[in-house]
Design a protein around this motif. Structure first.
Motif, short mmCIF file in Angstrom:
data_model
loop_
_atom_site.label_atom_id
_atom_site.label_comp_id
_atom_site.label_asym_id
_atom_site.label_seq_id
_atom_site.Cartn_x
_atom_site.Cartn_y
_atom_site.Cartn_z
N THR A 3 0.84 -1.21 0.00
CA THR A 3 0.00 0.00 0.00
C THR A 3 0.86 1.25 0.00
OG1 THR A 3 -1.79 -1.14 1.16
CG2 THR A 3 -1.80 1.27 1.24
N GLN A 4 1.88 1.27 0.84
CA GLN A 4 2.76 2.45 0.89
C GLN A 4 3.48 2.65 -0.44
OE1 GLN A 4 5.21 3.00 4.33
NE2 GLN A 4 3.68 2.11 5.68
N ALA A 5 3.94 1.57 -1.05
CA ALA A 5 4.62 1.69 -2.35
C ALA A 5 3.67 2.26 -3.39
CB ALA A 5 5.16 0.33 -2.79
N GLU A 6 2.44 1.77 -3.41
CA GLU A 6 1.47 2.28 -4.38
C GLU A 6 1.14 3.74 -4.10
OE1 GLU A 6 -2.85 1.34 -6.42
OE2 GLU A 6 -2.11 -0.01 -4.87
N MET A 7 1.02 4.09 -2.82
CA MET A 7 0.74 5.48 -2.46
C MET A 7 1.88 6.40 -2.95
SD MET A 7 -2.11 5.80 -0.56
CE MET A 7 -1.91 7.05 0.66
N HIS A 8 3.12 6.00 -2.69
CA HIS A 8 4.26 6.81 -3.14
C HIS A 8 4.26 6.94 -4.66
CE1 HIS A 8 6.28 7.53 0.62
NE2 HIS A 8 6.26 6.25 0.92
N LEU A 9 3.96 5.85 -5.35
CA LEU A 9 3.94 5.86 -6.80
C LEU A 9 2.85 6.81 -7.32
CD1 LEU A 9 5.29 4.50 -9.28
CD2 LEU A 9 3.39 2.88 -9.23
N LYS A 10 1.65 6.70 -6.79
CA LYS A 10 0.53 7.54 -7.24
C LYS A 10 0.77 9.02 -6.92
CE LYS A 10 -1.98 4.09 -8.67
NZ LYS A 10 -2.03 3.76 -10.07
N ILE A 11 1.28 9.28 -5.73
CA ILE A 11 1.58 10.67 -5.36
C ILE A 11 2.65 11.23 -6.30
CG2 ILE A 11 2.59 12.15 -3.57
CD1 ILE A 11 1.18 10.22 -1.52
N GLY A 12 3.68 10.43 -6.55
CA GLY A 12 4.73 10.86 -7.48
C GLY A 12 4.19 11.12 -8.88
N GLN A 13 3.31 10.25 -9.35
CA GLN A 13 2.73 10.45 -10.68
C GLN A 13 1.90 11.73 -10.73
OE1 GLN A 13 0.74 6.67 -11.07
NE2 GLN A 13 2.43 5.79 -12.25
N GLN A 14 1.13 11.98 -9.70
CA GLN A 14 0.34 13.21 -9.65
C GLN A 14 1.27 14.43 -9.69
OE1 GLN A 14 -3.02 13.48 -9.69
NE2 GLN A 14 -3.06 15.70 -9.51
N LEU A 15 2.32 14.38 -8.87
CA LEU A 15 3.25 15.51 -8.80
C LEU A 15 3.98 15.72 -10.12
CD1 LEU A 15 4.79 14.86 -5.28
CD2 LEU A 15 3.25 16.74 -5.89
N SER A 16 4.43 14.63 -10.73
CA SER A 16 5.24 14.74 -11.94
C SER A 16 4.39 14.97 -13.18
CB SER A 16 6.06 13.46 -12.10
OG SER A 16 6.90 13.55 -13.22
N HIS A 17 3.36 14.16 -13.38
CA HIS A 17 2.62 14.20 -14.64
C HIS A 17 1.58 15.31 -14.71
CE1 HIS A 17 4.63 10.49 -15.51
NE2 HIS A 17 4.00 9.84 -14.56
N PHE A 18 1.04 15.71 -13.56
CA PHE A 18 -0.04 16.68 -13.59
C PHE A 18 0.32 18.03 -12.98
CE2 PHE A 18 -2.07 12.50 -13.60
CZ PHE A 18 -2.72 12.58 -14.82
N GLU A 19 1.28 18.04 -12.05
CA GLU A 19 1.65 19.30 -11.40
C GLU A 19 3.05 19.76 -11.80
OE1 GLU A 19 0.86 19.17 -7.17
OE2 GLU A 19 -0.93 17.96 -7.50
N TRP A 20 3.78 18.96 -12.53
CA TRP A 20 5.12 19.27 -13.01
C TRP A 20 6.08 19.62 -11.88
CZ3 TRP A 20 6.71 19.15 -18.23
CH2 TRP A 20 5.72 18.71 -19.10
N ARG A 21 5.91 18.97 -10.75
CA ARG A 21 6.80 19.15 -9.61
C ARG A 21 7.71 17.92 -9.55
NH1 ARG A 21 2.57 19.94 -5.05
NH2 ARG A 21 4.39 19.47 -3.78
N HIS A 22 8.64 17.88 -10.49
CA HIS A 22 9.45 16.67 -10.69
C HIS A 22 10.41 16.38 -9.54
CE1 HIS A 22 7.63 16.59 -14.59
NE2 HIS A 22 8.11 17.77 -14.87
N ALA A 23 10.94 17.40 -8.90
CA ALA A 23 11.85 17.17 -7.77
C ALA A 23 11.10 16.54 -6.60
CB ALA A 23 12.53 18.47 -7.34
#
Length: 173
Positions: free
Chosen positions: A77-97
């Motif tokens: 669950t934690q791995a999936e959460m980190h992955l989804k949060i990262g995707q949201q940040l990178s793909h939709f908010e362009w906060r790649h760092a």
């Protein structure tokens, strides 16, 4: 001793509740994304971040995870959460760092649970490579895409969409 046992039971129940909340938020997030309701999905990920922090806090208070040795449910669950949060940040908010940090956490958990040659580990590293590429860290991204491609070839045909996407991104870097 009875008091300590009751306190332990309460702490475990709180952690299970927090874990269930994480799972439910992930489910809602996935449904919202599939329905192209990306803004709402982003709001749910903010809640997911708080829920994940609560799980970590409760685990730390207990001195670490309290579960059967072969039960990876919380880590999954934690791995999936980190992955989804990262995707949201990178793909939709362009906060790649910021996304890079989330993807690194997902990679560490997937590596711990499945090893380096598992397709879930490759997916986490693919996303990390994407965040690195978007930050112009092309040498790191290129090496990571190559490693991802090796794992994908173990599990997928050459014409599989994941393999094709990795090849495309490798060409971009």
């Amino acid at each position: 001793k009875a008091i300590d046992n009751i306190r332990i039971a309460i702490a475990e129940e709180e952690r299970r509740d927090a874990q269930d909340r994480c799972n439910n938020i992930l489910l809602l997030y996935n449904i919202l994304r599939r329905a192209s309701r990306f803004a709402e999905a982003g709001v749910e990920l903010l809640k997911a971040t708080a829920a994940l922090a609560k799980v970590r806090e409760l685990a730390a208070m207990e001195g670490g995870p309290c579960r059967l040795a072969d039960d990876n449910t919380e880590d999954e669950t934690q791995a999936e959460m980190h992955l989804k949060i990262g995707q949201q940040l990178s793909h939709f908010e362009w906060r790649h760092a910021d996304a890079e940090k989330e993807f690194e956490a997902a990679c560490a958990l997937q590596l711990k649970m499945h090893g380096k040659d598992h397709i879930k580990t490759a997916l986490a590293y693919y996303n990390l490579a994407h965040a690195l590429r978007r930050q112009h860290k092309v040498l790191e991204a290129e090496q990571m895409y190559r490693e991802v491609l090796e794992v994908q070839h173990q599990h997928c045909d050459d014409d599989h969409m994941d393999v094709l996407n990795t090849r495309m991104n490798l060409g971009i870097v």
